[in-house]
Scaffold this active site. Structure first.
Site, short mmCIF file in Angstrom:
data_model
loop_
_atom_site.label_atom_id
_atom_site.label_comp_id
_atom_site.label_asym_id
_atom_site.label_seq_id
_atom_site.Cartn_x
_atom_site.Cartn_y
_atom_site.Cartn_z
N LYS A 1 0.83 -1.21 0.00
CA LYS A 1 0.00 0.00 0.00
C LYS A 1 0.86 1.25 0.00
O LYS A 1 0.62 2.19 -0.74
CB LYS A 1 -0.95 -0.02 1.20
CG LYS A 1 -1.92 1.17 1.22
CD LYS A 1 -2.97 1.03 2.31
CE LYS A 1 -3.96 2.18 2.25
NZ LYS A 1 -5.05 2.03 3.24
N GLU B 1 9.75 -5.74 4.59
CA GLU B 1 9.88 -7.11 4.11
C GLU B 1 9.58 -7.21 2.62
O GLU B 1 10.27 -7.91 1.88
CB GLU B 1 8.92 -8.02 4.90
CG GLU B 1 9.18 -8.06 6.40
CD GLU B 1 8.33 -7.05 7.16
OE1 GLU B 1 8.11 -7.25 8.36
OE2 GLU B 1 7.90 -6.04 6.54
N GLY C 1 -5.48 -2.61 4.21
CA GLY C 1 -4.68 -3.73 3.75
C GLY C 1 -5.37 -5.07 3.80
O GLY C 1 -5.37 -5.82 2.83
N ARG C 2 -5.99 -5.40 4.94
CA ARG C 2 -6.61 -6.73 5.06
C ARG C 2 -7.95 -6.80 4.35
O ARG C 2 -8.60 -7.85 4.33
CB ARG C 2 -6.75 -7.11 6.53
CG ARG C 2 -7.53 -6.12 7.38
CD ARG C 2 -7.31 -6.40 8.87
NE ARG C 2 -7.88 -5.37 9.73
CZ ARG C 2 -7.28 -4.22 10.01
NH1 ARG C 2 -6.10 -3.94 9.46
NH2 ARG C 2 -7.84 -3.35 10.83
N GLU D 1 -6.48 -8.76 13.66
CA GLU D 1 -5.91 -7.43 13.44
C GLU D 1 -6.99 -6.37 13.50
O GLU D 1 -6.75 -5.24 13.95
CB GLU D 1 -5.17 -7.37 12.10
CG GLU D 1 -4.35 -6.10 11.92
CD GLU D 1 -3.36 -6.19 10.78
OE1 GLU D 1 -2.24 -6.70 11.00
OE2 GLU D 1 -3.70 -5.76 9.66
N HIS E 1 -7.79 -35.65 13.73
CA HIS E 1 -6.76 -36.53 14.28
C HIS E 1 -5.65 -35.74 14.98
O HIS E 1 -4.57 -36.27 15.22
CB HIS E 1 -6.19 -37.40 13.18
CG HIS E 1 -7.21 -38.31 12.56
ND1 HIS E 1 -7.43 -39.59 13.02
CD2 HIS E 1 -8.08 -38.11 11.55
CE1 HIS E 1 -8.41 -40.15 12.31
NE2 HIS E 1 -8.81 -39.28 11.40
N LYS F 1 7.91 -3.51 14.62
CA LYS F 1 8.65 -3.03 13.45
C LYS F 1 9.70 -2.00 13.86
O LYS F 1 10.84 -2.02 13.37
CB LYS F 1 7.68 -2.40 12.45
CG LYS F 1 6.76 -3.37 11.76
CD LYS F 1 5.88 -2.63 10.76
CE LYS F 1 4.94 -3.56 10.03
NZ LYS F 1 4.08 -2.82 9.06
#
Length: 499
Positions: A186, A192, A245-246, A331, A362, A472
């Site tokens: 964005k 990263e 963003g999400r 978030e 399981h 960060k």
């Protein structure tokens, strides 16, 4: 402000066992199952009943649910800490008219670029590598994994981890001379993402690509930053600053998915989401599926003290959905203060976790059936299988899914305590006709609106995420200052790792 006292009428309601509710309410399925946008929602195995729904509807009214919902779709400021609207529905064609038109313009630009790529304008592309993190990766990765398995188009990989092993795995599979790089950020400054992008460009250069930047697409709300980094303006796909963003897979962030599954399928995805938008926007609270689902969420978090919510996809194509929902829900609603900045005195978002059926049966279902934790479980399944193998595979899958919900509720006594199942453990089931673009779009939009409803009923802002910033900042301090002013434990770790 939403306080614990606002939930007092719900705390005061009698607590009935699920089996007793079914015995007392022959019409329970009639008011706790819903159908919308190709999805069947069964909330009958939750502890919701008519008095509880009535109490929650009163709470929603006191929280001004209608006002918050109107503000969301009107493009008003619903993220006050950052002074922004949240206009992801506009990307699907629902919202403020000028925002919808802007989104259509950006989508036309993305389609034109995809058409050019398919026409070999950028060379012989066979592979698409999208780098991003958080919402710039989780959503596109879910779409590609769920819908792109049978698409005979491009090999699409989405890489988010700054660990070089993630990129190295893709480099072993992709031909650098036939790879397109899509940088999804964005701000176009995400540490990263930009580090991974630089490594991909270097990989191309080292393997004979003369103009690697000519193979870069930028997906961003900051076009100027992309141009400064070296991307030509014609290969920048913008999206609105008002899209978080999400919530951004519907925007140009979804480029990797759109080129991987094809534009027609991507449009179906958007339309499915728009169908759920219209349901949420226009349906009265007592029949509004995201709101009713949020009533159950709030009941278990606030009244029953359930600290987690489990989601199990009984469909391999939806194996990444629990990871996607972790970010969306935690978030958005993992907050400790109200929208007014005052301390919460009720639980915020539960911890979202889950897995894939039947694998999870399981592994973790032992705790769900016999552990001391009582927590809501969600099952998601498809009537149509995603394969051409013998029908027995899918029959066994669905039988296991339905049986788990029934067993959690009913339980089973035994003279041997180790073999006894207490039962009365709640679950919800979402059953789709098939996992196709339209239905997946509606499913994701449902979860977005459910998250919003939970925020309204908690009195928090679901659209900021300041909690991710501190780590960060400290990571940057370690990179630039070394041991610095950190605690003794952190200083020791830094010294051991970096020398």
């Amino acid at each position: 402000m939403v306080t614990k006292s606002a939930y007092a009428p719900i705390f005061d309601l009698p607590k009935h066992k699920l089996t007793a509710l079914f015995e007392a309410e022959p019409d329970r399925l009639g008011y706790l199952t819903f159908d919308a946008a190709g999805i069947h929602f069964d909330l009958s195995k939750t502890h919701l009943d008519r008095p509880m729904i009535a109490a929650f509807l009163a709470l929603a009214g006191a929280c001004d649910f209608d006002g918050h919902r109107k503000a969301l779709f009107a493009g008003d400021i619903v993220n006050p800490t950052e002074g922004r609207p949240a206009e992801h529905p506009a990307e699907r064609g629902v919202g403020k008219p000028e925002s919808v038109e802007r989104a259509k313009g950006y989508q036309a630009r993305m389609r034109a670029l995809i058409d050019a790529i398919e026409g070999s304008a950028l060379g012989p592309i066979r592979h698409v590598l999208q780098v991003g993190i958080g919402g710039s990766a989780l959503g596109p990765n879910l779409l590609v994994d769920a819908l792109g398995r049978d698409a005979d188009r491009y090999d699409v990989a989405v890489v988010s981890n700054v660990d070089g092993a993630a990129l190295d795995e893709v480099f072993k599979k992709f031909d650098p001379t036939a790879t397109l790089l899509a940088v999804a950020s964005k701000t176009f400054t995400t540490t990263e993402t930009m580090m991974n992008a630089e490594s991909v460009v270097a990989w191309m250069q080292e393997n004979g690509v003369e103009d690697p930047y000519g193979r870069v697409i930028a997906l961003t709300a900051a076009p100027d930053k992309a141009m400064e980094w070296g991307v030509d303006e014609t290969r920048i796909l913008p999206f609105a600053e008002s899209v978080g963003g999400r919530y951004s897979l519907w925007s140009s962030i979804g480029f990797g998915a759109a080129i991987g599954i094809g534009w027609d399928a991507y449009e179906e995805l958007l339309e499915g989401a728009a169908e759920m938008d219209r349901h949420f926007m226009l349906t009265a609270p007592e029949q509004n599926i995201p709101l009713i689902a949020a009533f159950a969420d709030r009941y278990y978090a606030v009244v029953r003290g359930s600290e987690t919510r489990a989601v199990f996809a009984y469909d391999e194509r939806l194996r990444l959905l629990p990871s996607y929902l972790q970010q969306l829900e935690m978030e958005s609603n993992g907050k400790r203060v109200t929208i007014a900045g005052e301390a919460l005195d009720i639980p915020s978002s539960p911890i979202t976790w889950g897995g894939v059926g039947t694998d999870a049966q399981h592994a973790v279902f032992q705790l769900l059936h016999q552990g001391t934790h009582v927590l809501p479980v969600e099952f998601i399944a498809s009537i149509e299988p995603g394969h051409g193998l013998d029908d027995g595979h899918h029959h066994a899958l669905l039988a296991s899914c339905f049986a788990q919900g029934a067993a959690l509720m009913a339980g089973k006594g035994n003279e041997d305590p180790a073999r006894a199942y207490p039962g009365d453990r709640p679950s919800t089931t979402l059953l789709v006709e098939q996992v196709d673009p339209r239905t997946l779009g509606a499913l994701i939009a449902f979860y977005e609106h459910r998250t919003f409803c939970n925020a309204v009923l908690t009195g928090i802002n679901p659209f900021d995420q300041f909690g991710v910033e501190l780590g960060k900042q400290m990571a940057k301090a370690i990179s630039t200052e070394g041991t610095g002013n950190f605690d003794a434990s952190t200083q020791d770790l830094i010294a051991r790792a970096f020398g």
